[in-house]
Design an enzyme around this catalytic site. Sequence first.
Site, PDB file in Angstrom:
ATOM      1  N   ALA A 157       0.806  -1.216   0.000  1.00  0.00           N
ATOM      2  CA  ALA A 157       0.000   0.000   0.000  1.00  0.00           C
ATOM      3  C   ALA A 157       0.842   1.270   0.000  1.00  0.00           C
ATOM      4  O   ALA A 157       0.376   2.323  -0.441  1.00  0.00           O
ATOM      5  CB  ALA A 157      -0.945  -0.001   1.198  1.00  0.00           C
ATOM      6  N   TYR A 181      -5.540   4.730  -2.179  1.00  0.00           N
ATOM      7  CA  TYR A 181      -6.059   5.857  -1.395  1.00  0.00           C
ATOM      8  C   TYR A 181      -5.387   7.130  -1.895  1.00  0.00           C
ATOM      9  O   TYR A 181      -4.227   7.098  -2.311  1.00  0.00           O
ATOM     10  CB  TYR A 181      -5.758   5.604   0.082  1.00  0.00           C
ATOM     11  N   THR A 183      -3.719   9.606  -0.908  1.00  0.00           N
ATOM     12  CA  THR A 183      -2.384  10.036  -0.479  1.00  0.00           C
ATOM     13  C   THR A 183      -1.272   9.091  -0.908  1.00  0.00           C
ATOM     14  O   THR A 183      -0.096   9.390  -0.697  1.00  0.00           O
ATOM     15  CB  THR A 183      -2.324  10.173   1.051  1.00  0.00           C
ATOM     16  N   LYS A 184      -1.614   7.945  -1.500  1.00  0.00           N
ATOM     17  CA  LYS A 184      -0.583   6.981  -1.875  1.00  0.00           C
ATOM     18  C   LYS A 184       0.254   7.501  -3.039  1.00  0.00           C
ATOM     19  O   LYS A 184      -0.110   8.450  -3.723  1.00  0.00           O
ATOM     20  CB  LYS A 184      -1.223   5.641  -2.255  1.00  0.00           C
ATOM     21  N   ASN A 185       1.381   6.851  -3.280  1.00  0.00           N
ATOM     22  CA  ASN A 185       2.251   7.270  -4.382  1.00  0.00           C
ATOM     23  C   ASN A 185       1.521   7.213  -5.711  1.00  0.00           C
ATOM     24  O   ASN A 185       1.765   8.038  -6.598  1.00  0.00           O
ATOM     25  CB  ASN A 185       3.500   6.393  -4.428  1.00  0.00           C
TER      26      ASN A 185
END
Length: 367
Positions: A157, A181, A183-185
Amino acid sequence: MRVPLNDLQRACHRDGDAIAAAMARVVARGRVLFGPETAAFEAAFAAYCGTSHCLGVGNGTDALELALRALGVGPGDEVVTVANGGFYATTAILAVGARPRFADIDPGTLTLSPVALAGALTPRTRAIIVTHLYGRLADMDGVLDAAGTIPVIEDCAQAHGAQRRGRRAGAFGAIGCFSFYPTKNLGALGDAGAVVTSDAALADRLGALRQYGWGDKYVVARAGGRNSRMDEIQAAVLTLRLPALDDANARRRAIIARYHAAVPAPVPDWASPVGLDDVAHLAVVRSPDRARLAAALARAGVDTAIHYPVPDHHQPALRPLLAGPVSLPVTEQATAQILTLPCFPEMTEDEVVHVAAALADVWVHPA
């Protein structure tokens, strides 16, 4: 100057026209689930990860739960994992009726220690979930050696694109699980996730389990199915963002390198990225006086957070389910010291300079 921990508005503004076009394309087509956008993203992301199959699901926690179900994990089984990963793996383990068994972490990487893993395995261990924390690949060679024939699930994640010797996160174990999500990379506009695998039989099981366990429509062929699907809009957004992922990861690594360079000797105990095997999802520093450090950075206008403040075995909801005391000294020490600094690709140079200067000043003037 105030520097936010993250600012999703910047990425949305940057991609706004392309996102609007993608959404319009989905609306015009009138197909919102299991359409060409999902198929295109699944093919592209499988190729990116170096796996044969990718299946879009509702979110990253669903991905972990479905992975466990596909491996046949259920009541009475144990799954070994770490306790410093935010309770996400533990949530999935509990959801399938299994019990988490925690192994301690490596003090340098803060990821699963192969030595601790070997000591945590029991005859009831049916799977292992290894978390690539903060963007850094765990010691997969050591983990796989310790696991033997026990299947390993990768929680990727926070590690989209991390690679070692040409192999990317998600391609080491039996199944790789991703969250998208925002905010993920690699982030969507809301919740989304995926499972990747090179095992055709597992892919077939996962494909059924993400939609009620259906074989044919309305025919439940597999027990344990649920409703967890990636929608066409999220797939379209992820497809348009995927080509920029490697450059964004490089920017994240460069930001953390600036933070390192700004701090004079002795260098603090960083949980630091090393090369391509870390995609710098989070910039995490360790301090024996975290509260003082956070307060000093706040006075300088730098937002911080803690990922994650409570180890899983100390969570109130889990304590009654534990068989007895759990000793994880490295995990507990790290959890008490970690602090997350701003690190996202859209940071301006002025913001990076400001955070680096504030960090250096705190270390030079610790009072």
